[in-house]
Design an enzyme around this catalytic site. Structure first.
Site, PDB file in Angstrom:
ATOM      1  CG  HIS A 170      -1.479 -12.039  -9.761  1.00 17.90           C
ATOM      2  ND1 HIS A 170      -2.753 -12.466 -10.038  1.00 17.90           N
ATOM      3  CD2 HIS A 170      -1.015 -11.467 -10.896  1.00 17.90           C
ATOM      4  CE1 HIS A 170      -3.043 -12.180 -11.299  1.00 17.90           C
ATOM      5  NE2 HIS A 170      -2.013 -11.561 -11.834  1.00 17.90           N
ATOM      6  CG  HIS A 171      -7.329 -10.195  -6.946  1.00 20.45           C
ATOM      7  ND1 HIS A 171      -7.915 -11.020  -6.000  1.00 20.45           N
ATOM      8  CD2 HIS A 171      -8.033  -9.039  -6.903  1.00 20.45           C
ATOM      9  CE1 HIS A 171      -8.934 -10.396  -5.428  1.00 20.45           C
ATOM     10  NE2 HIS A 171      -9.022  -9.200  -5.943  1.00 20.45           N
ATOM     11  CB  ALA A 172      -4.060 -15.574  -9.437  1.00 20.71           C
TER      12      ALA A 172
ATOM     13  CG  ASN B   1      -9.332 -14.526  -5.267  1.00 21.97           C
ATOM     14  OD1 ASN B   1      -9.436 -13.347  -4.949  1.00 21.97           O
ATOM     15  ND2 ASN B   1      -8.215 -15.025  -5.774  1.00 21.97           N
TER      16      ASN B   1
END
Length: 465
Positions: free
Chosen positions: A138-140, A310
């Site tokens: 997941h990009h989280a 991120n």
């Protein structure tokens, strides 16, 4: 235990059944290099032993009551490798088309948020004799750089060498705080937000003023909301399609050295623009004005933020799809991107992360549903046509659990209004190009992937003769 940054959490809030916010990858492996030979059981056992020492693979989400603050990462006390590493066989005859079909299907399945947000699918039965591993994170929990680093923790420099000792040492995590404690922390954080907001305003106002000045002098990066509309710039559905190709990194570097002021990234963007021009022209869809790409930029080296996975910013780049000559396109991109980089460097590396702290789950969720239901992505101006990322990879051969990596094709997420993602990753002298798109808008995405090596050859011939 760690609170998600606002930017990390925003990828959770932006997610819907159609807009999936995980990052995928296709790793092609040569199993003949594995000491003792390949078996799924052995591969899973090695992965289980390795991820046990890497906290990022074992953490899951814990929500704050009433969603008044961003979630936390906590250790999954019931972690089970069987929920994350799976095995399947590609349908006969086991060619690239069948592999892409399987990977596109897997890319369209959301991750289970009750568990650590990653999966690996070991795909057997390829007629090439290779093994494919389809990864999903997941990009989280990862961006391009941190995702590549996580995969590198599972790799070694020799087939029988110890895995790279890059991961943080595992420690027994403390128990997660109770709901009342989380609620209290959330209230305190919310009370501090107005102060943080007003602290950000002066710098942001100054940034806007400087941007207007750059635009008037012609030294600003390309502006969003100025992109032409294409068939992949509308609402997206939940189905995905993937394509991939290989191009020579050495050829890209050779071209760069022969074009003054050009960088490797400029050449990659010029090739992307040329490939998109071919693809759209073949379908009678080529717009008169240039396509506009959003290009993520890593700020890991310049960010002052200790927390958060991120750490990215973004710039906008015209791809020169309105320019037929490949050399002229590269020269134009090199000039435009020099201005864009100067403009981007004048912006604080933490700007996006600072403003993302104000992201609210309900607000973002309502916005995503409104865009989808009202089909706003098909009615208003196009913000940008696609996302193009360039992720640096290893300059030497790597071995994934003893199997030599022969291809690593990253696949980034797509959004309403921008149903195509192009991500390239360098690996041992090659550039692996991964494309992910909306299946309904781009059922023939491999045609676009096949245009990348064609465009590289056209550019090489034009530059080098």
């Amino acid at each position: 235990m760690e609170r998600l940054s606002g930017l990390d959490a925003s990828f959770l809030y932006l997610e819907s059944s159609a807009q999936l916010m995980h990052v995928c990858g296709i790793i092609l492996l040569d199993p003949s290099t594995i000491p003792g030979g390949y078996s799924f059981a052995d591969m899973k056992a090695v992965l289980e032993a390795r991820v046990a020492t890497i906290p990022n693979f074992r953490r899951k989400l814990k929500e704050v009551p009433l969603e008044i603050d961003h979630p936390l990462w906590v250790d999954d006390e019931d972690f089970d490798i069987d929920r994350h590493v799976h095995r399947l066989g590609v349908p006969a005859p086991g060619g690239e088309e069948e592999l892409r079909e399987v990977c596109g299907h897997l890319a369209g399945i959301p991750l289970d948020r009750s568990r650590p947000l990653w999966e690996m699918w070991v795909i057997e039965g390829l007629k090439s004799g290779q093994i494919a591993v389809f990864t999903k994170m997941h990009h989280a929990s990862v961006d391009g750089v941190s995702g590549a680093n996580l995969i590198s923790y599972l790799c070694s420099l020799e087939p029988n060498a110890p895995l790279l000792d890059l991961a943080p040492k595992g420690e027994t995590p403390p128990p997660p705080p109770g709901d009342w404690e989380l609620f209290g922390r959330g209230l305190v954080n919310n009370l501090a937000k107005p102060v943080k907001f007003f602290r950000l305003l002066p710098a942001t106002t100054s940034l806007v003023t400087k941007t207007v000045g750059r635009a008037r002098s012609g030294t600003a990066m390309a502006a969003p909301l100025t992109a032409p509309r294409t068939s992949f710039n509308g609402n997206i559905g939940g189905r995905r399609t993937v394509g991939y190709a290989d191009i020579s990194l050495d050829t890209i570097k050779e071209i760069r050295h022969h074009v003054e002021g050009a960088t490797v990234n400029d050449v990659v963007l010029a090739i992307s623009g040329g490939a998109l021009r071919r693809y759209l022209a073949d379908r009678g869809e080529l717009p008169e004005s240039s396509l506009l790409a959003s290009v993520p930029v890593s700020v890991h080296q310049t960010s002052t933020k200790a927390r958060g996975t991120n750490k990215v910013s973004s710039l906008f780049a015209k791809l020169g799809t309105d320019i037929e000559d490949p050399v002229e396109r590269l020269h134009q991109l090199a000039e435009d991107n020099a201005h864009a980089k100067d403009h981007h460097n004048a912006i604080s590396a933490d700007t996006l992360q600072d403003w993302a702290e104000f992201a609210a789950p309900r607000t973002f969720g309502l916005a995503v549903r409104a865009v989808a239901k009202l089909r706003l992505a098909e009615k208003g101006p196009v913000i940008h046509n696609l996302v193009i990322s360039n992720v640096p990879g290893p300059p030497v051969p790597l071995y994934f659990v003893g199997a030599r990596i022969e291809g690593f094709y990253p696949l980034g997420p797509i959004f309403h209004g921008a149903g195509l993602n192009v991500t390239v990753m360098s690996n041992n002298g090659r550039m692996h190009v991964g494309l992910l798109g909306d299946r309904d808008a781009m059922p023939d995405i491999q045609d676009l992937a096949d245009d990348f090596p064609k465009e590289l050859e056209a550019l090489r011939a034009a530059v080098l003769g």
